[in-house]
Design an enzyme around this catalytic site. Structure first.
Site, PDB file in Angstrom:
ATOM      1  N   ARG A   7       5.337  -5.951   0.873  1.00 34.08           N
ATOM      2  CA  ARG A   7       4.743  -4.731   1.428  1.00 34.08           C
ATOM      3  C   ARG A   7       5.825  -3.664   1.544  1.00 34.08           C
ATOM      4  O   ARG A   7       6.957  -3.957   1.927  1.00 34.08           O
ATOM      5  CB  ARG A   7       4.126  -4.981   2.803  1.00 34.08           C
ATOM      6  CG  ARG A   7       3.435  -3.723   3.318  1.00 34.08           C
ATOM      7  CD  ARG A   7       2.778  -3.905   4.663  1.00 34.08           C
ATOM      8  NE  ARG A   7       2.160  -2.641   5.078  1.00 34.08           N
ATOM      9  CZ  ARG A   7       1.855  -2.347   6.328  1.00 34.08           C
ATOM     10  NH1 ARG A   7       2.076  -3.225   7.290  1.00 34.08           N
ATOM     11  NH2 ARG A   7       1.321  -1.190   6.622  1.00 34.08           N
ATOM     12  N   HIS A   8       5.452  -2.449   1.232  1.00 38.01           N
ATOM     13  CA  HIS A   8       6.373  -1.318   1.361  1.00 38.01           C
ATOM     14  C   HIS A   8       6.901  -1.211   2.787  1.00 38.01           C
ATOM     15  O   HIS A   8       6.311  -1.747   3.729  1.00 38.01           O
ATOM     16  CB  HIS A   8       5.672  -0.014   0.961  1.00 38.01           C
ATOM     17  CG  HIS A   8       4.502   0.326   1.832  1.00 38.01           C
ATOM     18  ND1 HIS A   8       4.638   0.919   3.070  1.00 38.01           N
ATOM     19  CD2 HIS A   8       3.175   0.143   1.656  1.00 38.01           C
ATOM     20  CE1 HIS A   8       3.450   1.089   3.619  1.00 38.01           C
ATOM     21  NE2 HIS A   8       2.532   0.617   2.775  1.00 38.01           N
ATOM     22  N   ASN A  14       2.354   4.809   9.411  1.00 39.95           N
ATOM     23  CA  ASN A  14       2.274   3.445   9.953  1.00 39.95           C
ATOM     24  C   ASN A  14       2.695   3.444  11.416  1.00 39.95           C
ATOM     25  O   ASN A  14       2.052   2.818  12.257  1.00 39.95           O
ATOM     26  CB  ASN A  14       3.186   2.484   9.192  1.00 39.95           C
ATOM     27  CG  ASN A  14       2.780   2.228   7.759  1.00 39.95           C
ATOM     28  OD1 ASN A  14       3.632   2.015   6.909  1.00 39.95           O
ATOM     29  ND2 ASN A  14       1.495   2.237   7.460  1.00 39.95           N
ATOM     30  N   GLU A  76      -3.343   0.774  -2.768  1.00 42.12           N
ATOM     31  CA  GLU A  76      -4.002   0.493  -1.484  1.00 42.12           C
ATOM     32  C   GLU A  76      -5.501   0.776  -1.539  1.00 42.12           C
ATOM     33  O   GLU A  76      -5.961   1.616  -2.318  1.00 42.12           O
ATOM     34  CB  GLU A  76      -3.346   1.315  -0.370  1.00 42.12           C
ATOM     35  CG  GLU A  76      -3.898   1.059   1.025  1.00 42.12           C
ATOM     36  CD  GLU A  76      -3.741  -0.377   1.513  1.00 42.12           C
ATOM     37  OE1 GLU A  76      -4.399  -1.280   0.956  1.00 42.12           O
ATOM     38  OE2 GLU A  76      -2.987  -0.601   2.471  1.00 42.12           O
TER      39      GLU A  76
END
Length: 190
Positions: A7-8, A14, A76
């Protein structure tokens, strides 16, 4: 064979608990997360790298010092009108859409977006192509895609909500003689 899903790193959205927009960059914390993740990635064996074409995943790939093939099928889940907003804002600005989404979170397609079920179909297609190639690969992608991939292990898109993938985490699905299983989940090296 192993399908390694990274995952980034964290983005400002976020940190704010917003549904990310397509064009966001990593935060300073997110860049540090990925620098730390790189140390573990260097110990893994993989032949190819595939990356979602969004900014935050491309930036993650660059920090990992990797080169990859852009793959739209691991972009995504498209949350359309919900992007860039937190849940409280959704309830206020889109009460009817939020209600429908809560009632049927797997098959409801957010206006101007897609459903979990729709995203599951494209991710499943890609993962099954990878199995046919039978080589270890690394995917740099998003939490929604990792949750879909983990659900795919059980052939159950509705399991999407049973998983969490932290920023900068490493998740590994192993496929051996047609049998797929979760080998490592949410490994974080920071």
């Amino acid at each position: 064979m192993d399908i390694i899903l990274v995952r980034h790193g964290e983005t400002e959205e976020n940190a704010l608990k917003n549904f990310s927009r397509k064009d966001v960059q990593l935060s300073q914390r997110g860049r540090i997360q990925i620098e730390n993740t790189r140390k573990y990635i260097e110990t893994l064996d993989f032949k190819k790298v595939y990356v979602s074409p969004l900014n935050r995943t491309i930036e993650t790939m660059e920090i990992l010092e990797l080169e990859g093939i852009k793959e739209k099928r691991i972009q995504e889940v498209d949350l359309g009108l919900f992007e860039g907003k937190n849940y409280e804002t959704l309830e206020r600005e889109f009460p009817e859409e939020t209600k429908l989404w809560n009632e049927d979170p797997v098959t409801y397609a957010v206006p101007q977006g897609e459903s979990i079920e729709g995203a599951y179909s494209r991710v499943k297609e890609f993962l099954e192509e990878l199995i046919e190639r039978n080589e270890n690969v690394l995917l740099i992608c998003h939490e929604g895609i990792i949750r879909i991939a983990l659900s795919w292990v059980f052939d159950r898109p509705e399991y999407f909500f049973k998983f969490k993938a932290e920023n900068g985490s490493i998740n590994i699905i192993t496929v051996h003689e047609g049998y797929k299983y979760i080998n490592k989940m949410n490994y974080i090296n920071y």
